[in-house]
Scaffold this active site. Structure first.
Site, PDB file in Angstrom:
ATOM      1  N   ARG A   4      19.816  58.184  29.180  1.00 45.56           N
ATOM      2  CA  ARG A   4      20.357  59.482  29.577  1.00 45.56           C
ATOM      3  C   ARG A   4      20.413  59.646  31.091  1.00 45.56           C
ATOM      4  NH1 ARG A   4      17.605  63.040  24.782  1.00 45.56           N
ATOM      5  NH2 ARG A   4      19.367  62.803  23.348  1.00 45.56           N
ATOM      6  N   LYS A  36      19.573  63.101   4.208  1.00 49.42           N
ATOM      7  CA  LYS A  36      19.820  64.265   3.350  1.00 49.42           C
ATOM      8  C   LYS A  36      21.252  64.792   3.388  1.00 49.42           C
ATOM      9  CE  LYS A  36      16.084  66.391   4.971  1.00 49.42           C
ATOM     10  NZ  LYS A  36      15.585  67.565   5.517  1.00 49.42           N
ATOM     11  N   GLY A  95      22.091  60.548  16.527  1.00 51.30           N
ATOM     12  CA  GLY A  95      21.036  59.872  17.272  1.00 51.30           C
ATOM     13  C   GLY A  95      20.595  58.565  16.640  1.00 51.30           C
ATOM     14  N   GLY A 129      22.634  66.192  17.897  1.00 50.56           N
ATOM     15  CA  GLY A 129      23.034  67.460  17.285  1.00 50.56           C
ATOM     16  C   GLY A 129      24.384  67.943  17.773  1.00 50.56           C
TER      17      GLY A 129
HETATM   18  P1  ADP Z   1      21.898  60.397  12.608  1.00 48.98           P
HETATM   19  O1  ADP Z   1      20.691  60.664  13.491  1.00 48.98           O
HETATM   20  O2  ADP Z   1      22.683  59.206  13.067  1.00 48.98           O
HETATM   21  O3  ADP Z   1      22.729  61.622  12.379  1.00 48.98           O
HETATM   22  P2  ADP Z   1      20.349  60.813  10.227  1.00 48.98           P
HETATM   23  O4  ADP Z   1      19.263  61.421  11.042  1.00 48.98           O
HETATM   24  O5  ADP Z   1      21.152  61.688   9.369  1.00 48.98           O
HETATM   25  O6  ADP Z   1      21.316  59.952  11.178  1.00 48.98           O
HETATM   26  O7  ADP Z   1      19.755  59.695   9.266  1.00 48.98           O
HETATM   27  C1  ADP Z   1      18.935  58.663   9.698  1.00 48.98           C
HETATM   28  C2  ADP Z   1      17.806  58.427   8.755  1.00 48.98           C
HETATM   29  O8  ADP Z   1      18.243  58.262   7.418  1.00 48.98           O
HETATM   30  C3  ADP Z   1      17.064  57.165   9.117  1.00 48.98           C
HETATM   31  O9  ADP Z   1      15.796  57.477   9.595  1.00 48.98           O
HETATM   32  C4  ADP Z   1      17.019  56.370   7.821  1.00 48.98           C
HETATM   33  O10 ADP Z   1      15.759  55.776   7.573  1.00 48.98           O
HETATM   34  C5  ADP Z   1      17.322  57.420   6.786  1.00 48.98           C
HETATM   35  N1  ADP Z   1      17.868  56.818   5.561  1.00 48.98           N
HETATM   36  C6  ADP Z   1      18.957  56.035   5.418  1.00 48.98           C
HETATM   37  N2  ADP Z   1      19.082  55.597   4.147  1.00 48.98           N
HETATM   38  C7  ADP Z   1      18.048  56.115   3.460  1.00 48.98           C
HETATM   39  C8  ADP Z   1      17.606  56.017   2.085  1.00 48.98           C
HETATM   40  N3  ADP Z   1      18.295  55.298   1.198  1.00 48.98           N
HETATM   41  N4  ADP Z   1      16.490  56.707   1.736  1.00 48.98           N
HETATM   42  C9  ADP Z   1      15.821  57.428   2.646  1.00 48.98           C
HETATM   43  N5  ADP Z   1      16.172  57.550   3.936  1.00 48.98           N
HETATM   44  C10 ADP Z   1      17.270  56.903   4.344  1.00 48.98           C
HETATM   45 MG    MG Z   2      18.798  61.654  13.111  1.00 44.23          MG
END
Ligand code: ADP
Ligand code: MG
Length: 392
Positions: free
Chosen positions: A35, A201, A349, A372
């Protein structure tokens, strides 16, 4: 179009630049300087134009007295000084005489960093609640305001919206770059437009799904959230992560967009995050198994859609990529996407960390720096930290 730093005469001006120096730190040592580095083009440009540069940023959260020293920007000032190869004046205050005097004695081409803007959260959350007096006060310290903190642009704080409401304003190069790549994606993407979504989720991503399912030609869904979609179709998903309250939502979405939404056909399962058990078809998951990654057939299936794409947006790892046994799907998709001759945009992220971890970051068109903020942008929302800037 928003005004940018290029639209202003900077010489001799006190330019307040809101940067994102919210870097991870351990025991006062910066563990990832991305950053800080990303804010350099804007800072260096202002210096070349002989401005007096005054930097503002938040760092972490300040809720109680003991958060103050933990979240001081002092180490960042030192780090920045090394990167810029010049002195960075650090003022351990967010208001008052000492700060005002230091700013008033600034010379052209000098840089000053104000202490963590969230020190103002200790009493009355003045920064985070966009206290009008605070925004006005900070604005009084400068002649011009430039916002380059994309990571907090989805928040309405005194150090962005507050200052911008009281001074001529523009965006810096980092926000300009984010807008350049993200705007066409949510407005008028080059088609076919394929969106790959993952993460844990469904509830975290409903806004993104709702906005992009309309716009995209295909929505590929992996990660933990795929299991809510699969379960909504009556499949056994064992102990995989499921958002019970969104089952109905997923079911309806699949009914509405049966050809657009593509779900996994196989998974890598385990009983814990430590060790994988086996790869099986999604119709074959046992009651006590947990799906932690997509399987190779799913990767192939997703690749067929990615092969068609002119624009690819990826948000959310398709498996628990932090664990060795469950990183394969995410790593393979990184490789596949990196090789595509398309506009390749990564948002979120963890997705950005995954792409960097597997060393495909150089081959992507754009990796959004705001977790976010990039998500809210992909939801089609206007970001207050950008909206408040003057139009050209
Ligand atoms: P981003 O930060 O890119 O928006 P998210 O925060 O939504 O992504 O998701 C990332 C998390 O999702 C990771 O920590 C990963 O471990 C989790 N994840 C991915 N696949 C699964 C799964 N099948 N079960 C549980 N957690 C998962
Ligand atoms: Mg995330």
């Amino acid at each position: 179009m928003k005004k940018t730093i290029r639209d202003f005469e900077l010489e001799n001006k006190k330019v307040l630049i809101r940067v994102d120096f919210n870097v991870p730190m351990k025991d006062g040592v910066i563990t990832d300087d991305t950053r800080i580095k990303e804010s350099l083009p804007t800072i260096e440009y202002a210096l070349e134009q002989h401005a007096k540069v005054i930097l503002l940023s938040h760092l972490g959260r300040v809720k109680e007295e003991k958060d103050l020293e933990k979240n001081t920007l002092r180490p960042v000032a030192k780090y920045l000084s090394n990167l810029l190869n010049r002195n960075v004046i650090f003022v351990h205050k967010t208001r008052g005489e000492e700060l005002e005097e230091a700013i008033n004695s600034l010379q052209n081409g000098e840089v000053l960093l104000i202490e963590n803007t969230r020190y103002e959260d200790l009493e009355g959350k003045c920064e985070s609640k966009n206290d009008l007096e605070l925004g006005k006060y900070w604005a009084s310290l400068g002649d011009l305001y430039i916002n380059d903190a994309f990571g907090t642009a989805h928040r309405e704080h005194a150090s962005n919206v507050g200052i911008a409401s009281n001074l001529p304003s523009g965006i810096g190069f980092l926000i300009e770059k984010e807008l350049k790549y993200l705007t066409p994606v949510v407005e008028n993407p080059d088609r076919p437009f394929v969106v790959l979504l993952g993460g844990s989720k469904v509830s975290d991503k409903i806004g993104v799904i709702n906005h992009l399912v309309e716009l995209a030609d295909y929505l590929l869904i992996g990660g933990g959230m795929a299991f809510t979609f699969l379960k909504s179709q009556g499949l056994e998903v064992g102990n995989s992560i499921v958002d019970e309250e969104n089952l109905e939502y997923c079911k309806n979405l699949l009914k509405e967009y049966p050809d657009k939404i593509i779900l996994p056909i196989d998974v890598v399962t385990g009983f814990s995050k430590e060790k994988a058990n086996r790869t099986c078809f999604i119709t074959d998951i046992k009651e006590d198994e947990i799906g932690f990654d997509i399987g190779p057939q799913t990767t192939k299936l997703f690749q067929q859609y990615l092969d068609l794409a002119k624009t690819i947006v990826w948000n959310g790892p398709v498996g628990v990529f932090e664990e060795k046994d469950y990183q394969h799907g995410t790593e393979e998709l990184c490789r596949i996407i990196s090789e595509k001759d398309a506009l390749k945009i990564i948002g979120g992220g963890d997705s950005a960390s995954a792409v960097k971890q597997f060393q495909y970051d150089k081959q992507m068109t754009h990796i959004s720096t705001g977790g976010g903020a990039s998500l809210e942008f992909l939801e089609g929302k206007t970001l207050p930290g950008i909206d408040c800037i003057e139009d050209q």
